[in-house]
Design a protein around this motif. Structure first.
Motif, mmCIF file in Angstrom:
data_model
loop_
_atom_site.group_PDB
_atom_site.id
_atom_site.type_symbol
_atom_site.label_atom_id
_atom_site.label_comp_id
_atom_site.label_asym_id
_atom_site.label_seq_id
_atom_site.Cartn_x
_atom_site.Cartn_y
_atom_site.Cartn_z
ATOM 1 N N MET A 1 25.564 38.049 -24.436
ATOM 2 C CA MET A 1 25.197 39.433 -24.681
ATOM 3 C C MET A 1 25.610 40.274 -23.470
ATOM 4 O O MET A 1 25.293 39.947 -22.344
ATOM 5 C CB MET A 1 23.694 39.512 -24.932
ATOM 6 N N ASN A 2 26.308 41.353 -23.728
ATOM 7 C CA ASN A 2 26.779 42.235 -22.660
ATOM 8 C C ASN A 2 25.804 43.407 -22.517
ATOM 9 O O ASN A 2 25.867 44.363 -23.269
ATOM 10 C CB ASN A 2 28.193 42.740 -22.975
ATOM 11 N N GLN A 3 24.896 43.296 -21.563
ATOM 12 C CA GLN A 3 23.926 44.363 -21.348
ATOM 13 C C GLN A 3 24.421 45.311 -20.274
ATOM 14 O O GLN A 3 24.905 44.886 -19.232
ATOM 15 C CB GLN A 3 22.581 43.796 -20.920
ATOM 16 N N GLN A 4 24.285 46.594 -20.535
ATOM 17 C CA GLN A 4 24.618 47.615 -19.551
ATOM 18 C C GLN A 4 23.329 48.260 -19.097
ATOM 19 O O GLN A 4 22.376 48.394 -19.864
ATOM 20 C CB GLN A 4 25.539 48.666 -20.153
ATOM 21 N N LYS A 5 23.331 48.664 -17.825
ATOM 22 C CA LYS A 5 22.158 49.341 -17.289
ATOM 23 C C LYS A 5 22.005 50.705 -17.950
ATOM 24 O O LYS A 5 22.989 51.371 -18.250
ATOM 25 C CB LYS A 5 22.324 49.515 -15.785
ATOM 26 N N ILE A 6 20.770 51.113 -18.154
ATOM 27 C CA ILE A 6 20.486 52.424 -18.730
ATOM 28 C C ILE A 6 20.516 53.487 -17.642
ATOM 29 O O ILE A 6 21.102 54.551 -17.813
ATOM 30 C CB ILE A 6 19.116 52.426 -19.441
ATOM 31 N N LEU A 7 19.889 53.192 -16.516
ATOM 32 C CA LEU A 7 19.854 54.122 -15.388
ATOM 33 C C LEU A 7 20.785 53.626 -14.296
ATOM 34 O O LEU A 7 20.775 52.443 -13.945
ATOM 35 C CB LEU A 7 18.429 54.239 -14.831
ATOM 36 N N LEU A 8 21.577 54.550 -13.779
ATOM 37 C CA LEU A 8 22.529 54.211 -12.727
ATOM 38 C C LEU A 8 22.226 55.011 -11.470
ATOM 39 O O LEU A 8 21.791 56.162 -11.544
ATOM 40 C CB LEU A 8 23.962 54.535 -13.175
ATOM 41 N N SER A 9 22.509 54.409 -10.330
ATOM 42 C CA SER A 9 22.401 55.131 -9.068
ATOM 43 C C SER A 9 23.556 56.127 -8.985
ATOM 44 O O SER A 9 24.510 56.084 -9.784
ATOM 45 C CB SER A 9 22.481 54.150 -7.896
ATOM 46 N N VAL A 10 23.492 57.003 -8.014
ATOM 47 C CA VAL A 10 24.574 57.974 -7.814
ATOM 48 C C VAL A 10 25.893 57.240 -7.583
ATOM 49 O O VAL A 10 26.927 57.574 -8.182
ATOM 50 C CB VAL A 10 24.245 58.917 -6.630
#
Length: 69
Positions: A1-10
């Motif tokens: 499963m390829n999960q991407q982060k929802i919140l990203l740092s600057v």
């Protein structure tokens, strides 16, 4: 499963968007830009920010100055 982060740092959002970190920090000051603060750290909601930027690009509605209340 390829999960991407929802919140990203600057820094992370700068890498995926191609924008500079300072530009992203300035965008985070604009009312309506999907960013939140966790202490001094700015976190950007990736999908919402993509949609926000796309809408501004389509309507040529980008204002570089922050609207600080």
């Amino acid at each position: 499963m390829n999960q991407q982060k929802i919140l990203l740092s600057v820094k992370e959002f700068a890498q995926v968007s191609g924008l500079g970190a300072n530009t992203i920090r300035n965008l985070a000051q604009i009312d309506g830009f999907p960013a939140l603060r966790n202490g001094r750290r700015i976190l950007i909601h990736r999908r919402a920010a993509d949609a926000w930027l796309e809408a501004r690009a389509l309507h040529k509605d980008y204002t570089p100055q922050a609207t600080v209340s």
